[in-house]
Structures are given as structure tokens and as C-alpha cells.
Design a protein around this motif. Structure first.
Motif, PDB file in Angstrom:
ATOM      1  N   THR A  47       0.857  -1.190   0.000  1.00 58.14           N
ATOM      2  CA  THR A  47       0.000   0.000   0.000  1.00 58.14           C
ATOM      3  C   THR A  47       0.891   1.237   0.000  1.00 58.14           C
ATOM      4  OG1 THR A  47      -1.732  -1.159   1.223  1.00 58.14           O
ATOM      5  CG2 THR A  47      -1.817   1.246   1.240  1.00 58.14           C
ATOM      6  N   VAL A  48       0.563   2.189  -0.858  1.00 59.71           N
ATOM      7  CA  VAL A  48       1.289   3.456  -0.897  1.00 59.71           C
ATOM      8  C   VAL A  48       0.330   4.573  -0.499  1.00 59.71           C
ATOM      9  CG1 VAL A  48       2.577   5.097  -2.326  1.00 59.71           C
ATOM     10  CG2 VAL A  48       2.805   2.641  -2.730  1.00 59.71           C
ATOM     11  N   SER A  49       0.773   5.415   0.416  1.00 56.00           N
ATOM     12  CA  SER A  49      -0.032   6.559   0.824  1.00 56.00           C
ATOM     13  C   SER A  49       0.722   7.855   0.544  1.00 56.00           C
ATOM     14  CB  SER A  49      -0.393   6.474   2.306  1.00 56.00           C
ATOM     15  OG  SER A  49       0.775   6.416   3.097  1.00 56.00           O
ATOM     16  N   GLN A  50      -0.036   8.884   0.273  1.00 60.50           N
ATOM     17  CA  GLN A  50       0.521  10.216   0.033  1.00 60.50           C
ATOM     18  C   GLN A  50      -0.120  11.180   1.010  1.00 60.50           C
ATOM     19  OE1 GLN A  50      -0.312  11.864  -3.827  1.00 60.50           O
ATOM     20  NE2 GLN A  50       1.203  13.492  -3.633  1.00 60.50           N
ATOM     21  N   LYS A  51       0.692  11.689   1.921  1.00 64.47           N
ATOM     22  CA  LYS A  51       0.196  12.608   2.959  1.00 64.47           C
ATOM     23  C   LYS A  51      -1.005  12.008   3.689  1.00 64.47           C
ATOM     24  CE  LYS A  51       1.847  16.709   0.523  1.00 64.47           C
ATOM     25  NZ  LYS A  51       1.498  17.939  -0.208  1.00 64.47           N
ATOM     26  N   GLY A  52      -0.895  10.701   3.994  1.00 62.47           N
ATOM     27  CA  GLY A  52      -1.924  10.028   4.775  1.00 62.47           C
ATOM     28  C   GLY A  52      -3.067   9.435   3.981  1.00 62.47           C
ATOM     29  N   LYS A  53      -3.132   9.707   2.664  1.00 63.02           N
ATOM     30  CA  LYS A  53      -4.221   9.179   1.832  1.00 63.02           C
ATOM     31  C   LYS A  53      -3.695   8.039   0.964  1.00 63.02           C
ATOM     32  CE  LYS A  53      -7.453  10.472  -1.831  1.00 63.02           C
ATOM     33  NZ  LYS A  53      -7.836  11.525  -2.809  1.00 63.02           N
ATOM     34  N   ASN A  54      -4.377   6.870   1.026  1.00 63.76           N
ATOM     35  CA  ASN A  54      -3.955   5.724   0.217  1.00 63.76           C
ATOM     36  C   ASN A  54      -4.165   6.001  -1.270  1.00 63.76           C
ATOM     37  OD1 ASN A  54      -3.330   4.417   2.555  1.00 63.76           O
ATOM     38  ND2 ASN A  54      -4.953   2.895   2.440  1.00 63.76           N
ATOM     39  N   ILE A  55      -3.113   5.814  -2.076  1.00 66.68           N
ATOM     40  CA  ILE A  55      -3.227   6.048  -3.523  1.00 66.68           C
ATOM     41  C   ILE A  55      -3.009   4.778  -4.332  1.00 66.68           C
ATOM     42  CG2 ILE A  55      -2.597   8.496  -3.374  1.00 66.68           C
ATOM     43  CD1 ILE A  55       0.250   7.649  -4.313  1.00 66.68           C
ATOM     44  N   TYR A  56      -2.545   3.708  -3.665  1.00 63.45           N
ATOM     45  CA  TYR A  56      -2.304   2.444  -4.373  1.00 63.45           C
ATOM     46  C   TYR A  56      -2.270   1.315  -3.363  1.00 63.45           C
ATOM     47  CZ  TYR A  56       0.279  -1.248  -6.834  1.00 63.45           C
ATOM     48  OH  TYR A  56       0.675  -2.448  -7.387  1.00 63.45           O
ATOM     49  N   SER A  57      -2.923   0.205  -3.679  1.00 61.87           N
ATOM     50  CA  SER A  57      -2.863  -0.981  -2.831  1.00 61.87           C
ATOM     51  C   SER A  57      -3.119  -2.209  -3.696  1.00 61.87           C
ATOM     52  CB  SER A  57      -3.902  -0.900  -1.712  1.00 61.87           C
ATOM     53  OG  SER A  57      -3.699  -1.941  -0.778  1.00 61.87           O
ATOM     54  N   GLU A  58      -2.203  -3.180  -3.645  1.00 57.15           N
ATOM     55  CA  GLU A  58      -2.322  -4.337  -4.535  1.00 57.15           C
ATOM     56  C   GLU A  58      -1.643  -5.552  -3.915  1.00 57.15           C
ATOM     57  OE1 GLU A  58      -4.064  -5.878  -7.597  1.00 57.15           O
ATOM     58  OE2 GLU A  58      -3.860  -3.707  -7.792  1.00 57.15           O
ATOM     59  N   LEU A  59      -2.194  -6.722  -4.226  1.00 54.73           N
ATOM     60  CA  LEU A  59      -1.613  -8.003  -3.815  1.00 54.73           C
ATOM     61  C   LEU A  59      -0.710  -8.515  -4.925  1.00 54.73           C
ATOM     62  CD1 LEU A  59      -1.736 -10.591  -1.853  1.00 54.73           C
ATOM     63  CD2 LEU A  59      -3.475 -11.421  -3.453  1.00 54.73           C
ATOM     64  N   GLY A  60       0.487  -8.992  -4.548  1.00 56.08           N
ATOM     65  CA  GLY A  60       1.358  -9.538  -5.577  1.00 56.08           C
ATOM     66  C   GLY A  60       2.755  -9.835  -5.076  1.00 56.08           C
ATOM     67  N   GLU A  61       3.745  -9.638  -5.980  1.00 55.62           N
ATOM     68  CA  GLU A  61       5.140  -9.970  -5.679  1.00 55.62           C
ATOM     69  C   GLU A  61       6.004  -8.712  -5.628  1.00 55.62           C
ATOM     70  OE1 GLU A  61       6.810 -12.906  -8.312  1.00 55.62           O
ATOM     71  OE2 GLU A  61       4.851 -13.840  -8.630  1.00 55.62           O
ATOM     72  N   HIS A  64       2.223   5.628  -9.708  1.00 53.94           N
ATOM     73  CA  HIS A  64       1.290   6.471  -8.960  1.00 53.94           C
ATOM     74  C   HIS A  64       2.011   7.572  -8.187  1.00 53.94           C
ATOM     75  CE1 HIS A  64      -2.286   3.733  -9.414  1.00 53.94           C
ATOM     76  NE2 HIS A  64      -1.312   2.898  -9.699  1.00 53.94           N
ATOM     77  N   MET A  65       3.329   7.478  -8.152  1.00 53.44           N
ATOM     78  CA  MET A  65       4.119   8.433  -7.357  1.00 53.44           C
ATOM     79  C   MET A  65       4.656   9.526  -8.271  1.00 53.44           C
ATOM     80  SD  MET A  65       5.913   5.385  -5.151  1.00 53.44           S
ATOM     81  CE  MET A  65       7.110   6.377  -4.289  1.00 53.44           C
ATOM     82  N   ARG A  66       3.792  10.456  -8.618  1.00 55.84           N
ATOM     83  CA  ARG A  66       4.082  11.442  -9.664  1.00 55.84           C
ATOM     84  C   ARG A  66       4.759  12.714  -9.155  1.00 55.84           C
ATOM     85  NH1 ARG A  66       3.276   9.655 -15.078  1.00 55.84           N
ATOM     86  NH2 ARG A  66       2.448   7.596 -14.701  1.00 55.84           N
ATOM     87  N   PHE A 125       4.702  -3.406   7.652  1.00 60.21           N
ATOM     88  CA  PHE A 125       6.143  -3.213   7.479  1.00 60.21           C
ATOM     89  C   PHE A 125       6.337  -1.945   6.640  1.00 60.21           C
ATOM     90  CE2 PHE A 125      10.301  -3.809   5.663  1.00 60.21           C
ATOM     91  CZ  PHE A 125      11.018  -4.533   6.610  1.00 60.21           C
ATOM     92  N   SER A 126       6.829  -0.883   7.248  1.00 61.36           N
ATOM     93  CA  SER A 126       6.830   0.413   6.564  1.00 61.36           C
ATOM     94  C   SER A 126       8.168   0.758   5.918  1.00 61.36           C
ATOM     95  CB  SER A 126       6.433   1.522   7.537  1.00 61.36           C
ATOM     96  OG  SER A 126       7.386   1.628   8.568  1.00 61.36           O
ATOM     97  N   LEU A 127       8.086   1.484   4.810  1.00 53.47           N
ATOM     98  CA  LEU A 127       9.253   1.980   4.083  1.00 53.47           C
ATOM     99  C   LEU A 127       8.973   3.423   3.655  1.00 53.47           C
ATOM    100  CD1 LEU A 127       9.865  -1.108   1.768  1.00 53.47           C
ATOM    101  CD2 LEU A 127      11.335  -0.419   3.666  1.00 53.47           C
ATOM    102  N   HIS A 128      10.020   4.219   3.596  1.00 53.19           N
ATOM    103  CA  HIS A 128       9.868   5.624   3.218  1.00 53.19           C
ATOM    104  C   HIS A 128      10.690   5.903   1.953  1.00 53.19           C
ATOM    105  CE1 HIS A 128       8.670   5.485   7.448  1.00 53.19           C
ATOM    106  NE2 HIS A 128       7.903   6.517   7.156  1.00 53.19           N
ATOM    107  N   PRO A 129      10.022   6.067   0.798  1.00 53.51           N
ATOM    108  CA  PRO A 129      10.726   6.328  -0.463  1.00 53.51           C
ATOM    109  C   PRO A 129      11.493   7.646  -0.426  1.00 53.51           C
ATOM    110  CG  PRO A 129       8.456   5.656  -0.874  1.00 53.51           C
ATOM    111  CD  PRO A 129       8.565   5.932   0.593  1.00 53.51           C
ATOM    112  N   THR A 130      12.661   7.649  -1.075  1.00 55.22           N
ATOM    113  CA  THR A 130      13.431   8.881  -1.223  1.00 55.22           C
ATOM    114  C   THR A 130      13.604   9.266  -2.691  1.00 55.22           C
ATOM    115  OG1 THR A 130      15.502   7.617  -1.205  1.00 55.22           O
ATOM    116  CG2 THR A 130      14.732   8.495   0.908  1.00 55.22           C
ATOM    117  N   GLY A 131      13.318   8.333  -3.588  1.00 55.78           N
ATOM    118  CA  GLY A 131      13.466   8.619  -5.011  1.00 55.78           C
ATOM    119  C   GLY A 131      13.383   7.357  -5.837  1.00 55.78           C
ATOM    120  N   PHE A 132      13.700   7.492  -7.127  1.00 56.62           N
ATOM    121  CA  PHE A 132      13.675   6.371  -8.064  1.00 56.62           C
ATOM    122  C   PHE A 132      15.092   6.049  -8.537  1.00 56.62           C
ATOM    123  CE2 PHE A 132       9.232   7.819  -9.675  1.00 56.62           C
ATOM    124  CZ  PHE A 132       8.620   7.096  -8.667  1.00 56.62           C
TER     125      PHE A 132
END
Length: 408
Positions: free
Chosen positions: A219-233, A252-254, A338-345
Motif C-alpha cells: 500500500t502506498v499513501s501520500q500525505k496520509g491518503k492511500n493512492i495504491y494498494s495491490e496483492l502480488g510480488e 502512482h508516485m508522480r 512493514f513500513s518503508l519511506h521512499p526517497t526517489g527512483f
């Protein structure tokens, strides 16, 4: 040498446009490709299986285009995913539809898709030359031909730029098309990577490098709002995370500042927190006198255990019978969130798709012709449009190629 049409770029869009212009409309066509092998990027799509389209209606296609979706309405209307399926089956490539409406060749071989297009080009007597197009020949605001790096000049009243983006440069996507478009007066929307691995602030990902997770929810959230959530690998790497879920999430991370996003992995989505707590208690009851570091092998992959324990604050040598309820709840949270904080691509060269490109405001959406230069058309990733994973980007290539071929 003179032709009806010159197609620049021998990828998915270019080969399709050349096939259609020669086959459906009987035009003399020259295809210029800088690589000795056509369709090199096609060969690596879908992990080498080639996800050629998504078997959904036009609204479904539009909903999966985050960048300028309305621009593609005419292209999708004139050449839908059904048309793509028919096109390839007529070329001798039977297809199948899998989870998420993803369409693949039945053989699971991207090579079959590339070979079918190349076979059709040769059958239709499309002239194929291994040349790098460097300059558009223009006269009075209209295309008259192309000059190549070798010094050769080829004349035509129409040209289609289908050179791809700037991702995977070893396949030939080095950004040549943007320079050609600029020669005709076009502006280029700044290029950014899409469908790309993500860098994270957390350094503990290095401890899990190479670990692949299946059936997890990202699940990816932006400023507390979920913008993507998916089951997979997904996959842990030395720099952060990658794999199908992460690549999809990246689209989704524009925003330029990636630090406003947060990723959360549910490592056990098949269990509610209550069910997972019962599972922990059951496992614990069988290991009462063991250290906790040696007691979670039935629940978690080996590389994940020390990281999860560190995050939950439980010392490795803690005996199971010493684990408090609060510590168990902390462990539960570390597994379910399990949380992670993106810093870039990662660099754009590693992206599956390039976001940005030729400004679509300067292109007629009903014909794919330049509004600035007569006889100049665009198809595929060189345009400022891109889709999510699932066959949508190749459908963009085929649909825009069809329109460009029709009106060129």
C-alpha cells in the motif's frame, strides 16, 4: 530514394505502423532502425513473455492511463484491445488472457510477437534499413524526408516518429525522437521514469537483498491518503525495493518530492491481526524455551526475521516464554504494517517506461499528426502518455501506431 512514408524506429509502435501503412493502405514504406535487430525492447517486456494488451473496454484502458488519458480516446476507439488481439492472431500469434485481464501469447514467448511483426514487414515488402535518423528534412512547414547519421537521405511526404522513450537505452531508446521533434518546433515535457524500482530511506533493506516476497499487499499513501494498494510480488534490493508491485506503485508516485509518500507491506494478508496473533501464540507454545530469533522460521523467510525483530524492539536472545504481550503486539504490527519511506527512483535508464515526451497539446489526437509540421506523425512512448503495468503501454503503442499509419 523516395517513399510514401518513412517510419523512424523499429519497436512495437514503429513495426505496427509500418505493417499497417504497407498492408492496409498499400503504401511504399521505409523503416529506419538504428539496431540491427528489430523489436529489442519487445523481447524483454513482461519478463520476456510480452504482455501485449489488457483485455478490457475503452473505459478500462482510459482508467489505467495516468498521463493525458483523454488524448488517447480516439486512438483507443479506433484500435481497441480487441483489435490488438485480432491483429496478432491474424499474424499467427494465438493469445491467452490471464489474471488482471493481461493478454500474453500462448507460447509465453515475446520473441514470437517480435518475429511475427518482422515476418509481416518482409511479406509486405517494407524496406528495412539499419540507420540512425538524425535530421528531419523540412520545406515550407512540411516533412520532405529524413537525413541519417551515415549521410544518406531518404525522401517521403510523411514520416512517423516511433523511437520510444529514454528507458532501456541498450534497446535503442536513447531519446533520438525528442531531438527530431524539436527540429519540427515541438516542445518536450520533462522526462521522468515510470514503472521503476524505488529507493528507500531505510537501510535494513540491504540485509534482505535478493529476498522475493509473494502474496503480500503493498500500500502506498501520500500525505496520509492511500493512492495504491495491490496483492502480488516484490523484491528487496541493496537500494530499496523492486518487483511487479513496486513498479506498478511507482507509476502512482508522480510528485517530484518522493518523501511525501509512504509504503506499507502486509506480509501476511491472508490473516487478520487476530488470526495472526493466534498463530503467533500457537508457534510460541511449541518453542517456549528457545530464543525468539530461532522461533519464527515457520512464519517468515529467514532473511526477514532479524529485520522484523529489530523493528519490533525485541532482543534476538529473548526466550519465547519471556515475550510480553506488548512485545507480541509490536511484532504483530511489524509483520502486518512493514513500513518503508521512499526517497526517489532509480535512474531513468532502468525504467520500463518514460513519462514525459512530445507535448500532446501540439499533436492532433484524432490523427497523431503534428499541429506544427505537416506530414509529421507520432506513435508510442515518444509521446507524453504512459500507462500502468498490465499491457496498457503496449496498447498505447499499437493504437497510436494505427492512427498514425491511417492518416499518414
Amino acid at each position: 530514394m523516395s517513399y510514401d512514408l518513412i517510419v523512424i524506429g523499429g519497436g512495437a509502435a514503429g513495426m505496427t505502423a509500418a505493417c499497417m501503412a504497407a498492408g492496409r493502405y498499400g503504401k511504399s514504406v521505409l523503416l529506419l532502425e538504428r539496431n540491427p535487430r528489430l523489436g529489442r525492447k519487445l523481447l524483454i517486456t513482461g519478463k520476456g513473455r510480452c504482455n501485449i494488451t489488457n483485455n478490457c473496454d475503452i473505459n478500462g484502458l482510459i482508467a489505467n492511463i495516468p498521463r493525458n488519458p483523454r488524448f488517447l480516446y480516439s486512438a483507443f476507439h479506433n484500435f481497441s484491445s480487441e483489435d490488438t488481439i485480432s491483429f496478432f492472431e491474424n499474424l499467427g500469434v494465438p493469445v491467452k488472457t490471464e489474471r488482471g485481464n493481461r493478454v500474453f501469447p500462448q507460447s509465453d514467448r515475446a520473441l514470437d510477437v517480435a518475429n511475427a511483426l518482422e515476418r509481416e514487414l518482409r511479406l509486405l515488402k517494407v524496406e528495412i534499413r539499419t540507420e540512425r535518423a538524425l535530421q528531419l528534412l523540412l520545406d515550407g512547414g512540411h516533412v520532405t524526408g529524413v537525413r541519417c547519421e551515415s549521410g544518406s537521405e531518404y525522401l517521403a511526404s510523411s514520416a512517423i516518429i516511433a523511437t520510444g522513450g529514454k528507458s532501456y537505452p541498450l534497446t535503442g531508446s536513447t531519446g533520438d525522437g525528442y531531438e527530431l521533434a524539436k527540429q519540427a518546433g515541438h516542445s518536450i515535457v520533462p522526462l521522468t521514469p515510470s514503472l521503476i524500482p524505488v529507493l528507500t530511506e531505510e537501510t535494513d533493506v540491504k540485509e534482505m537483498q535478493g529476498l522475493s516476497l509473494k502474496n503480500v499487499i503493498l500500500t502506498v499513501s501520500q500525505k496520509g491518503k492511500n493512492i495504491y494498494s495491490e496483492l502480488g510480488e516484490m523484491l528487496f534490493t541493496h537500494f530499496g525495493v523492486s518487483g511487479p508491485l513496486v513498479l506498478s506503485a511507482s507509476a502512482h508516485m508522480r510528485e517530484a518530492d518522493k518523501r511525501q509518500y509512504r509504503m506499507e507491506i502486509d506480509l501476511k494478508p491472508g490473516l487478520t491481526e487476530e488470526q495472526l496473533d493466534k498463530r503467533l501464540l500457537r508457534d510460541f507454545s511449541q518453542n517456549l524455551n528457545r530464543d525468539i530469533i530461532n522461533s519464527l522460521n515457520a512464519l517468515l523467510p529467514r532473511k526477514l526475521i532479524p529485520v522484523v525483530l529489530k523493528r519490533s524492539g525485541i532482543p534476538f536472545e529473548t526466550k519465547i516464554h519471556e515475550v510480553t504481550k506488548a512485545e507480541r503486539q509490536s511484532l504483530l504490527h511489524a509483520i502486518k504494517a512493514f513500513s518503508l519511506h521512499p526517497t526517489g527512483f532509480r535512474p531513468i535508464e532502468e525504467a520500463i517506461v518514460t513519462s514525459g515526451g512530445v507535448n500532446v497539446k501540439e499533436v492532433n489526437p484524432k490523427t497523431m499528426e503534428s499541429k506544427l509540421t505537416g506530414g509529421l506523425f507520432f506513435a508510442g512512448e515518444v509521446l507524453d502518455v504512459d500507462g500502468y503495468t498490465g499491457g496498457f503501454n503496449l496498447q498505447i503503442a499499437f493504437s497510436t501506431a494505427h492512427l498514425a499509419a491511417l492518416y499518414a
